[in-house]
Structures are given as C-alpha cells and as structure tokens.
Design an enzyme around this catalytic site. Sequence first.
Site, PDB file in Angstrom:
ATOM      1  N   GLN A 207       7.989 -22.004  55.094  1.00  0.00           N
ATOM      2  CA  GLN A 207       7.145 -21.411  53.804  1.00  0.00           C
ATOM      3  C   GLN A 207       6.288 -22.519  53.743  1.00  0.00           C
ATOM      4  O   GLN A 207       6.828 -23.745  52.952  1.00  0.00           O
ATOM      5  CB  GLN A 207       8.121 -20.916  52.983  1.00  0.00           C
ATOM      6  CG  GLN A 207       8.954 -19.949  53.359  1.00  0.00           C
ATOM      7  CD  GLN A 207       8.567 -18.377  53.889  1.00  0.00           C
ATOM      8  OE1 GLN A 207       8.052 -17.835  53.199  1.00  0.00           O
ATOM      9  NE2 GLN A 207       8.387 -18.241  54.971  1.00  0.00           N
ATOM     10  N   GLY A 248       8.722 -11.740  45.696  1.00  0.00           N
ATOM     11  CA  GLY A 248       8.828 -12.495  46.982  1.00  0.00           C
ATOM     12  C   GLY A 248       7.494 -13.117  47.459  1.00  0.00           C
ATOM     13  O   GLY A 248       6.628 -13.160  46.300  1.00  0.00           O
ATOM     14  N   HIS A 249       7.580 -13.810  48.595  1.00  0.00           N
ATOM     15  CA  HIS A 249       6.280 -14.589  48.872  1.00  0.00           C
ATOM     16  C   HIS A 249       5.091 -13.742  49.041  1.00  0.00           C
ATOM     17  O   HIS A 249       5.202 -12.790  49.462  1.00  0.00           O
ATOM     18  CB  HIS A 249       6.580 -15.439  50.181  1.00  0.00           C
ATOM     19  CG  HIS A 249       6.986 -14.613  51.649  1.00  0.00           C
ATOM     20  ND1 HIS A 249       7.571 -15.014  52.428  1.00  0.00           N
ATOM     21  CD2 HIS A 249       6.721 -13.172  51.598  1.00  0.00           C
ATOM     22  CE1 HIS A 249       7.588 -14.237  53.341  1.00  0.00           C
ATOM     23  NE2 HIS A 249       7.281 -13.242  52.961  1.00  0.00           N
ATOM     24  N   ASN A 250       4.100 -14.521  48.697  1.00  0.00           N
ATOM     25  CA  ASN A 250       2.453 -14.303  48.860  1.00  0.00           C
ATOM     26  C   ASN A 250       2.145 -13.008  47.951  1.00  0.00           C
ATOM     27  O   ASN A 250       1.208 -12.354  48.115  1.00  0.00           O
ATOM     28  CB  ASN A 250       2.345 -13.809  50.190  1.00  0.00           C
ATOM     29  CG  ASN A 250       2.304 -14.930  51.018  1.00  0.00           C
ATOM     30  OD1 ASN A 250       3.170 -15.441  51.508  1.00  0.00           O
ATOM     31  ND2 ASN A 250       1.158 -15.771  50.826  1.00  0.00           N
TER      32      ASN A 250
END
Length: 340
Positions: A207, A248-250
Amino acid sequence: MIDSRFFTNAGPFTLGDLADRLKGTLADKATRDFSVTDLAMLDEAQGTEIAMFADRRYRASFENTKAGVVVTGLDLVKTRSDSVPHLIGVAMPRQAFAEIAWLFYPKTEEALGLSDERGAARIGDGCRIADTARIGKGAVVSAGTTVGANAVIGRGVVIGDDCTIGPNTTISHAILGSRVHIYSGAIVGAQGFGFVPGARGLRRVPQLGRVLIGNDVEFGANSTIDRGALGDTTIGDGTVIDNLIQIGHNCRIGRSVVLCGQSGIAGSVTIEDGAIIGGAARIADHVTIGAGAKLAGGSGVTRDIAPGETVAGYPAIPVRNWHRQAIGLDRMFSHPKKTG
C-alpha cells in the site's frame, strides 16, 4: 507520485527486465532498454512510470493515460492504445503488478513507535506532547497541537496547527490540515486490505499511498482509515466521523460529510460533499454517493446513489419504496389471509 517521505524507491528498472521477471509478452517493436522509474495509477502516471489496466471500468483512463508502460492482459498487447508507448502482456495483471510494486518498494515501514524510528522532528510553538508519545523522523507537529499519551506518529507525517491527537492513536503515511481532532484509539494510515492469490497462497499488495485530511475534521474514537494502495485516501474539510468506523483504501470523502458510528466504507468509494451516512451503514467498493445524499441507518449500498437521494434497506432503495415494503410485509405477516 509516491511520496518519498514515506517510501523508498529501489528503481529504476528497464522494460526488458520487468517483462522478463513477469514472464510477460512485449510487442515486437518494444524498446527493452526503456527506463521505468516508478509506478502509478492510470490517470496519474507520467511518461517513465508503469501502471496497470485490468478492469474494464477504467477503459477511459487506459485510453487517456500518460504512462510510459502499462501492465495488462495478453489479449490487449496486440491491440494497444496509441497513447501508451509500451505494454507488458501477462496472464494475471493484478498479480504481476503486485510483484512490480514489491520490486520498486521492497520495504514498507509501519509506525510502531520503536526507538530506531525516532529522530529529528519539527515541533511547533505551543505544542503539548505527552512523555509517552512517540514521534518519528522527519515528522512535523505544527503550532498549538496536543499529542496524547502513547500516541505514535510515524516518519514523515505532517500535522497542522491546533490539532488534537488523542491517547493511543497511531498516525502514519498521512498529512493532516489544521484543527483536526482525532480521538482515542483511532488509526490513520494503516495498510489497506489488498491481497492477490499467488503460488504460495495470498500475497499482500503493498500500500503505497497516503491519507490526506483537510481542515476542521473530527475523527472518532477507535475508527480507522487506510492509506491508498496507489494514490491517496482523502477526507475533505469539515467532515465529521463518528466512533468505530472503517474507511477503506483510496476512498475520496468530500467536504462536510457526516459518517455515523459503525459504518463500513469499502475501498475506492467516493462520498461527495454534504452526504450523510447513517449508523451501521455499509457501502460496497467503487460506489459513488452523490452530494447531499442520505443513507438511513443500517443501509447496504451496492450501487451509485444520486445527489440528494435518500435510501434505506438492504440492498438500499429509495426510502419511500422501503417504507412501502416494510408496511406491506407487516400487513402480510400480521394479518395473514385465511384459506379454505
């Protein structure tokens, strides 16, 4: 661009070397000694960077990318976009791109508060920092900020003026604006939930993004926000986030958004300005919640929600329809029809 404050690039590598490592296919006229300097998202990559195209939803980004190299499926190598100088064709693009990410960034550091992570940090005037807090090398804690007991601030993190960092919080790979208040036990900048199947089981995808938080944001106790896989996870000015929330990511969360407790936001969700997310709502990945939309508590969202729309239920539907369904079911089971 991947932020060198948080990640160390082991590149560059040549196109031929990358293709050989991946056992990939190049076009006949490919320049094998082309130098690849970094990796990036399709819509952010520049002329010497490598990106991935493995999802038809991003076809427009693929057609318009400025990347020098794109990793993609074998079927696309011979029908490449004119805008992409080089393609590497592989059987499994996601797995291949994960291997490239580990090649460029073989080590990703997490904020653990260990003694060898500490070093010169910039501390502004009027800051109050607990004796048991840990601040990493190159971090910036701006004027008037308070850092509570046992908080861990990772290498290179930037915290704006007049912020509050509560006890037992961990912040890594993040840049915070001013007047951001993060309460006890929260975690900002953890690794996102990214894995791909491999020959030896599941393989973590590094990540390599950040968390960017605007001004006047409140982030509740024991809530978590993952850094981007590539690109950033962003929180806009004036947004308020309750306790026990997962982002969550992004994800891209706009200005003055309200997120109520126990909500779960999957990766790559966009929540536009002024939206309200009720308690324990769940939002599936890659969904967009329009500006001013409202999600009732407990809603499960699996599709885009239009600006100003109010939804409820699972799967979430317009709230009036949900009320009609609830009334109909109540009548059906409270007053069953007699037969015979």
